[in-house]
Scaffold this active site. Structure first.
Site, PDB file in Angstrom:
ATOM      1  N   PHE A 163      20.778  28.285  45.930  1.00 29.59           N
ATOM      2  CA  PHE A 163      21.330  29.526  45.372  1.00 29.59           C
ATOM      3  C   PHE A 163      20.864  30.721  46.193  1.00 29.59           C
ATOM      4  O   PHE A 163      20.358  31.705  45.682  1.00 29.59           O
ATOM      5  CB  PHE A 163      20.913  29.655  43.896  1.00 29.59           C
ATOM      6  CG  PHE A 163      21.840  30.508  43.082  1.00 29.59           C
ATOM      7  CD1 PHE A 163      23.188  30.202  42.994  1.00 29.59           C
ATOM      8  CD2 PHE A 163      21.363  31.611  42.384  1.00 29.59           C
ATOM      9  CE1 PHE A 163      24.057  30.984  42.235  1.00 29.59           C
ATOM     10  CE2 PHE A 163      22.213  32.399  41.616  1.00 29.59           C
ATOM     11  CZ  PHE A 163      23.557  32.077  41.547  1.00 29.59           C
ATOM     12  N   ILE A 214      24.916  32.353  50.130  1.00 28.08           N
ATOM     13  CA  ILE A 214      26.220  31.675  50.090  1.00 28.08           C
ATOM     14  C   ILE A 214      26.423  30.990  48.740  1.00 28.08           C
ATOM     15  O   ILE A 214      27.498  31.071  48.141  1.00 28.08           O
ATOM     16  CB  ILE A 214      26.356  30.692  51.276  1.00 28.08           C
ATOM     17  CG1 ILE A 214      26.290  31.477  52.602  1.00 28.08           C
ATOM     18  CG2 ILE A 214      27.668  29.908  51.200  1.00 28.08           C
ATOM     19  CD1 ILE A 214      26.174  30.624  53.865  1.00 28.08           C
ATOM     20  N   ARG A 236      24.694  21.873  55.972  1.00 25.83           N
ATOM     21  CA  ARG A 236      24.360  21.074  57.158  1.00 25.83           C
ATOM     22  C   ARG A 236      24.570  19.598  56.800  1.00 25.83           C
ATOM     23  O   ARG A 236      24.201  19.155  55.710  1.00 25.83           O
ATOM     24  CB  ARG A 236      22.909  21.295  57.583  1.00 25.83           C
ATOM     25  CG  ARG A 236      22.641  22.621  58.287  1.00 25.83           C
ATOM     26  CD  ARG A 236      23.290  22.677  59.684  1.00 25.83           C
ATOM     27  NE  ARG A 236      22.988  23.908  60.388  1.00 25.83           N
ATOM     28  CZ  ARG A 236      23.748  25.012  60.369  1.00 25.83           C
ATOM     29  NH1 ARG A 236      24.873  25.049  59.679  1.00 25.83           N
ATOM     30  NH2 ARG A 236      23.390  26.077  61.061  1.00 25.83           N
ATOM     31  N   GLU A 294      27.131  15.357  63.766  1.00 33.42           N
ATOM     32  CA  GLU A 294      28.188  16.234  64.272  1.00 33.42           C
ATOM     33  C   GLU A 294      28.196  16.324  65.809  1.00 33.42           C
ATOM     34  O   GLU A 294      27.121  16.471  66.389  1.00 33.42           O
ATOM     35  CB  GLU A 294      27.931  17.624  63.678  1.00 33.42           C
ATOM     36  CG  GLU A 294      29.156  18.469  63.536  1.00 33.42           C
ATOM     37  CD  GLU A 294      28.869  19.716  62.695  1.00 33.42           C
ATOM     38  OE1 GLU A 294      28.307  19.590  61.595  1.00 33.42           O
ATOM     39  OE2 GLU A 294      29.213  20.802  63.174  1.00 33.42           O
ATOM     40  N   HIS A 351      33.566  22.077  60.894  1.00 31.12           N
ATOM     41  CA  HIS A 351      32.547  23.146  60.823  1.00 31.12           C
ATOM     42  C   HIS A 351      33.187  24.538  60.974  1.00 31.12           C
ATOM     43  O   HIS A 351      32.871  25.280  61.910  1.00 31.12           O
ATOM     44  CB  HIS A 351      31.457  22.928  61.880  1.00 31.12           C
ATOM     45  CG  HIS A 351      30.137  23.548  61.477  1.00 31.12           C
ATOM     46  ND1 HIS A 351      28.918  23.028  61.808  1.00 31.12           N
ATOM     47  CD2 HIS A 351      29.842  24.675  60.776  1.00 31.12           C
ATOM     48  CE1 HIS A 351      27.941  23.788  61.332  1.00 31.12           C
ATOM     49  NE2 HIS A 351      28.492  24.809  60.702  1.00 31.12           N
TER      50      HIS A 351
HETATM   51  C1  DGY Z   1      25.666  28.915  60.478  1.00 34.20           C
HETATM   52  O1  DGY Z   1      25.752  30.109  60.773  1.00 34.20           O
HETATM   53  O2  DGY Z   1      24.588  28.380  60.241  1.00 34.20           O
HETATM   54  C2  DGY Z   1      26.943  28.153  60.357  1.00 34.20           C
HETATM   55  O3  DGY Z   1      26.750  26.818  60.193  1.00 34.20           O
HETATM   56  C3  DGY Z   1      27.883  28.462  61.508  1.00 34.20           C
HETATM   57  O4  DGY Z   1      28.355  29.725  61.279  1.00 34.20           O
END
Ligand code: DGY
Length: 329
Positions: free
Chosen positions: A152, A155, A235, A264, A282
């Site tokens: 939290f 984002i 991630r 990835e 991504h």
């Molecule tokens: C980040 O900024 O960590 C994203 O995964 C890519 O923008």
């Protein structure tokens, strides 16, 4: 002039900003580690991408004049921060400017997975739609459902607001790493097991650390509802991807929406063949404005460090105490 090494060209004004105060060298590719080490020799600042590994060997190859590593990402799991701090190298990242774009992307994955947008699009393009039927390509409800957020921070909070205010969702949060209370109306904190058992949608918003690596594995997938949809825009290694493939195949959960992957850009074997997942490459922060702002912020981090100041977004301010004197030129 101090020398700044960028891995890839950046959208927006970042490179012009840097050129005002430094010599800018753009490598033009994500180089294999030995080549990258050779390329950074003598650099005063590095502006890497999340695919560049910035470890002790890179820092030592750069040399003791290196002042700052300004990661072009909010996540910095690709940077060995303790190794930077030990050498007096400041580490910058790009928070805030990508919060909304990434939260929008999480909601796009949520909606696309629930309402089978990609399967529907494929059916249209391939001529497999033969007319409306009552039980054709049914999906999951979104409005009024329960969203479980793991993490939290900025984002996670932005996703909570979208889900609560836009879709009337009940929001549960698991974040034992939060320094204080949730302080967000209409959002309740709970343990991970409770969240896994109660949520219709589960979305990951934690940084990748030793603690969050494989936070979602086979046991956690087993605890989810059979109707649950798992989302990840954080991630890849937060989820045990082979275990997820198994859960998607066996119907342990209904679906998944992924923007990030464990290995990835590769995906776990079998993932691409699961029709019940939506896969993005991504794209969380991939809007023109956001990527330009990330570049501006990364450039501002470099320029501040080269002036001998703390970067506006510095994850290891303690490095300033013991570092070498600022680059001059
Ligand atoms: C980040 O900024 O960590 C994203 O995964 C890519 O923008």
């Amino acid at each position: 002039m101090p020398r700044v090494v960028l891995s890839l060209p950046l959208p927006g004004p970042a490179q012009a900003m840097l050129r005002e105060a430094a010599t800018v060298e753009v490598l033009g590719a994500i180089l294999p580690a030995p080549e990258y080490r050779r390329a950074v020799v003598g650099a005063d600042a590095l502006l890497p991408q999340l695919r560049d590994r910035i470890d002790a060997a890179v820092l030592d190859a750069a040399g003791p004049q290196l002042r700052v590593v300004a990661n072009y990402a909010v996540g910095f799991d690709n940077v060995d921060v303790p190794a930077c701090t030990a050498r007096g190298v400041l580490v910058g990242n790009t928070p805030d400017v990508l919060t909304d774009a990434t939260a929008d992307c999480a909601m796009a994955l949520l909606l696309a997975t629930a309402r089978r947008v990609v399967e529907g699009d494929a059916a249209m393009r391939q001529g497999r739609y033969h007319g409306w039927e009552p039980d054709y390509m049914l999906g999951a409800d979104v409005t009024g459902q329960t969203l479980g957020l793991i993490g939290f921070g900025r984002i996670g909070r932005a996703v909570a607001r979208r889900a609560r205010d836009g879709f009337g969702m009940r929001v549960l949060v698991h974040d034992p790493w939060l320094p204080g209370p949730l302080a967000e109306p209409g959002v309740s904190a709970c343990g991970l097991d409770e969240l896994l058992g109660a949520a219709d949608f589960i979305s990951c918003h934690v940084p990748l650390t030793a603690e969050t690596h494989h936070l979602i594995g086979a046991p956690q997938l087993e605890r989810m509802r059979a109707s649950a949809i798992l989302l990840n825009t954080a991630r890849g290694p937060i989820i045990d991807e082979p275990a997820l493939v198994q859960a998607l195949r066996s119907g342990t959960i209904r679906g998944a929406g992924l923007d990030v992957y464990e290995g990835e850009p590769a995906m776990a074997e079998g993932l691409a063949a699961c029709p019940n997942c939506v896969l993005l490459p991504h794209l969380g922060s991939a809007t023109w404005t956001t990527r330009a702002r990330m570049g501006e912020l990364a450039a501002a981090n470099v320029l501040a460090a080269l002036r001998g100041e703390l970067p506006p977004h510095c994850v290891n301010p303690e490095a300033a105490a013991g570092g070498p004197s600022p680059a001059t030129g």
